[in-house]
Design a protein around this motif. Structure first.
Motif, mmCIF file in Angstrom:
data_model
loop_
_atom_site.group_PDB
_atom_site.id
_atom_site.type_symbol
_atom_site.label_atom_id
_atom_site.label_comp_id
_atom_site.label_asym_id
_atom_site.label_seq_id
_atom_site.Cartn_x
_atom_site.Cartn_y
_atom_site.Cartn_z
ATOM 1 N N ILE A 15 21.988 -49.613 8.851
ATOM 2 C CA ILE A 15 21.841 -48.454 8.334
ATOM 3 C C ILE A 15 22.731 -47.295 9.029
ATOM 4 O O ILE A 15 23.279 -46.642 8.350
ATOM 5 C CB ILE A 15 20.330 -47.847 8.092
ATOM 6 C CG1 ILE A 15 19.551 -48.912 7.201
ATOM 7 C CG2 ILE A 15 20.176 -46.268 7.655
ATOM 8 C CD1 ILE A 15 18.096 -48.605 7.080
ATOM 9 N N LEU A 24 23.744 -50.361 0.154
ATOM 10 C CA LEU A 24 22.457 -51.211 0.602
ATOM 11 C C LEU A 24 21.573 -51.439 -0.571
ATOM 12 O O LEU A 24 21.276 -50.600 -1.233
ATOM 13 C CB LEU A 24 21.943 -50.169 1.742
ATOM 14 C CG LEU A 24 20.590 -51.170 2.494
ATOM 15 C CD1 LEU A 24 20.566 -50.412 4.063
ATOM 16 C CD2 LEU A 24 19.297 -50.669 1.693
ATOM 17 N N VAL A 58 13.311 -47.489 4.269
ATOM 18 C CA VAL A 58 14.813 -47.405 4.373
ATOM 19 C C VAL A 58 15.245 -45.930 3.947
ATOM 20 O O VAL A 58 15.987 -45.307 4.493
ATOM 21 C CB VAL A 58 15.326 -48.400 3.310
ATOM 22 C CG1 VAL A 58 16.731 -48.144 3.141
ATOM 23 C CG2 VAL A 58 15.256 -49.956 3.978
ATOM 24 N N LEU A 62 17.847 -43.375 5.727
ATOM 25 C CA LEU A 62 19.236 -43.427 5.026
ATOM 26 C C LEU A 62 19.352 -42.104 4.107
ATOM 27 O O LEU A 62 18.481 -41.663 3.099
ATOM 28 C CB LEU A 62 19.447 -44.554 4.167
ATOM 29 C CG LEU A 62 20.713 -45.015 3.401
ATOM 30 C CD1 LEU A 62 21.842 -44.976 4.172
ATOM 31 C CD2 LEU A 62 20.632 -45.883 2.571
#
Length: 132
Positions: A15, A24, A58, A62
């Motif tokens: 990441i 991603l 995530v 991010l």
């Protein structure tokens, strides 16, 4: 050791290494991963870990400028999870495409994060953004 957020060392490294526009993918257990695309397999049994908590983790690490999900998603819990987790992006930054198109996008991904999710079409392609 980190106090909060992701603790998976390889996933954190990947990441952090993404550049603006890199892709991603957070995926269910069945999404095919094209040859040459790095995979972080988090799954250990059917259903574990679940897709939505992994997606949330995530997203906490991010900057995302766009998310892409499949038109074919019909599961109400998954749809509600997408709506909740992508609220900050705004509706104009969440694209719904046919599942075959989503699979095509995975060929351009830097990494696919595979969960144990068994709900059909529980996949999201995230395009990295910048914080400014």
């Amino acid at each position: 050791m980190r106090d909060d957020g992701l603790w998976h060392p390889r996933l954190l490294h990947l990441i952090a290494s993404l550049g603006h526009g890199d892709l991603l993918v957070v995926a269910d257990a069945g999404l095919p991963v094209p040859p040459g695309v790095e995979t972080v397999d988090l799954l250990w049994q059917r259903g574990e870990p679940r897709f939505l908590p992994v997606l949330a983790a995530v997203l906490g690490e991010l900057v995302v400028e766009q998310a892409t999900v499949a038109h074919e998603v019909t599961d109400p819990l998954l749809l509600a999870g997408f709506a909740r987790q992508f609220t900050a992006l705004g509706a104009d930054r969440v694209e719904r495409v046919p599942h075959e198109r989503l699979k095509d996008l995975t060929r351009h991904a830097r990494v696919v994060v595979r969960t144990g999710e068994a709900t059909p079409y529980a996949n999201a392609v995230l395009r990295a953004g910048v914080p400014f």
